[in-house]
Design an enzyme around this catalytic site. Sequence first.
Site, PDB file in Angstrom:
ATOM      1  N   GLU B  60     164.577  62.058  73.269  1.00 36.74           N
ATOM      2  CA  GLU B  60     164.194  60.828  72.569  1.00 36.74           C
ATOM      3  C   GLU B  60     162.961  61.013  71.701  1.00 36.74           C
ATOM      4  OE1 GLU B  60     164.894  61.027  75.784  1.00 36.74           O
ATOM      5  OE2 GLU B  60     166.736  59.839  75.957  1.00 36.74           O
ATOM      6  N   HIS B 129     167.296  49.859  84.058  1.00 39.25           N
ATOM      7  CA  HIS B 129     168.091  49.693  82.841  1.00 39.25           C
ATOM      8  C   HIS B 129     168.111  48.254  82.345  1.00 39.25           C
ATOM      9  CE1 HIS B 129     169.407  53.678  84.021  1.00 39.25           C
ATOM     10  NE2 HIS B 129     169.952  53.817  82.819  1.00 39.25           N
TER      11      HIS B 129
END
Lengths: 324, 326
Positions: B60, B129
């Site tokens: 990322e 999440h």
Amino acid sequence: MTYSMTREQGLQLLRHMLRIRRFEERAAELYQLGKIRGFLHLYIGEEAVAVGSIPSFTSEDAIVATYREHGHALVRGTSMGTLMAELYGKATGCASGRGGSMHFFDASRRFYGGLAIVAGGLPVAVGLALADKLQGRARVTGCYFGDGAVAEGEFHESLNLAALWKLPVLFLCENNLYAMGTALARHQSQTDIAAKAKAYALPAETVDGMDPLAVETATRHAVEFVRNGNGPYFLEYRTYRFRAHSMYDAELYRTKDEVAEWKRRDPIMTFEQTLRTAGLLADTDLQNIETEIATEIEDAVAFAEASPWEPVEQLTKDVCTPKT
Amino acid sequence: MTKITYREAVRIGLREALQRNPRVFLMGEDVGKYGGTYACSKGLLDEFGPERIRDTPLSESTFVGAGIGAALGGMRPIVEVMTVNFSLLALDQILNNAATLRHMSGGQFSVPLVVRMATGAGRQVAAQHSHSLEGWYAHIPGITVLTPATVTDARGMLLTALHEPDPVFIFEHAYLYSIEGELEEGPPAVDISRAAVRRTGKDVSLMTFGGSVWKALAAATQLAQEGIEAEVVDLRVLRPLDIGTILASVQKTHRAVVIDEAWRTGSFAAEIAAQIMEEAFYDLDAPVARVCSEEVPIPYPKHLEDAALPQPEKIVRAVHRLLGRG
Ligand SMILES: Cc1ncc(C[n+]2csc(CCOP(=O)(O)OP(=O)(O)O)c2C)c(N)n1
Ligand SMILES: [Mg+2]
């Protein structure tokens, strides 16, 4: 090694190394006077790396460097006056004074910092190279970073991505054996940094970073390799920082003997000797160079002193691009 | 007019962007072969090829950083960070590079980067999440933060963002991908400077954004049955904030409830409340109220997750309290 340099090439290398050395010595004095504040990471001892490598890049190529970038910017051609003004924090500095020592920028020379998060420049360099590749430009992005960066995830991610996508980026690791006070062997299980690059399928070499000619030879070859569309390349320059990490530290992490040992390999001293032995340097040459540099520094300091501060009304200017 | 899903709207926007400008490309984890985690980029690899629809490794920090570099180098990258939860690994690139370069370089370098990511809770995917961190991003000067709540905005904000000279972050609430709506008439690229009044009312203002817009609208429907007319303001843009629309609504209704799926403490809702207090204190008939998530990691079981998040019922209760009917 055989030296097939001309007198002018030799003098140019010496001149640039001396410019960096004297500029930084002056900066250190100005720091003591309180003219320069914040962090000031000196490059003294490592000059051969920037001086030997930066000229291998064309003006079309891009440079991404770290907070220890005074030398790189000077050799790249940014004027000493704007760099000194930046150290002062004046509006005429190369980043309008907003960056200071760690954040030199010069768009006209494709000099993208001056980035002070360790390893933070690697992904940016990978992206610059991606842009060139996508647009079919034969440009190279040179990315400098220290041995400390090797411990960051971004180092590994960036090498992998650059190799995977065959991007025109040249990774330039300035291994001065310490990340602040942590010796290489205390932060790396594998201290052969070039070996890490090879593990990501990058061609890699280790170079004597105290010898400007060795640096130049290796870097020219590497830049050419990358420019010819062969994908990324990795150079590890073995070098040494003579001063503290930033302005002051107790240097508890290394011995005086070790520092003295490396100072015997001072790149300026040894290269001067090389030139003399080859009959390429006379005493008057050296005097002329020193005089020129002294004038350049005086002018730079005078320029910085006389320059204005950015008005506080402009504090939020350039946070965003103005809407037209 | 036919209805499309929010996911299709994003895909339409992506396709239009790729067609219009050869310098636009999309990169991120699983955007290509897999078709996008939320199927937003399904089919685009076949249409545009692997140079422009680029699958990245699980890196990322580096692919966001590479987006910054590509933008500096003249491209118009769209970087998809799978979800806001993983954007934390790229936070350094976002905060220290994307957001600072222009100011820090004295205006020499702009970063015309667009980053998209899914955000939000409500799908029982548990604590790691379910984050709603767009308010954190809205804290950062130098970037634009968008929260499209409708299909028109999902498609159009992306197109407008690609004309911005500085970094734009688009937060797509994961719950919204399956909602359906009609694309509004008008040019595809929409305004990204103004909040939008999604429902007008005179008794109370419900201020919110992203996935919570629909909850606020549901609450307004319930309130209408009791004769309470709630106005729903969709902030749309968290930075730079359109405070004018917020104040105009408060000056009309004299009461405000701010709904934010983030945790209450230090939330973007707190910022809205503070600005209303600073600018419209004497227009208020009651203190500004907030409906935010409970201060817990979002739990897995549905009943607990529902309890943790803002819900239409909670919004209705907050309005009742403001009106002295609680
Ligand atoms: C991500 C990050 N962590 C920590 C620091 C603090 N820091 C600044 S320089 C430095 C050492 C870096 O060493 P190296 O990469 O070898 O470069 P050198 O200073 O030797 O040139 C550290 C730890 C930082 N700037 N960024
Ligand atoms: Mg080091």
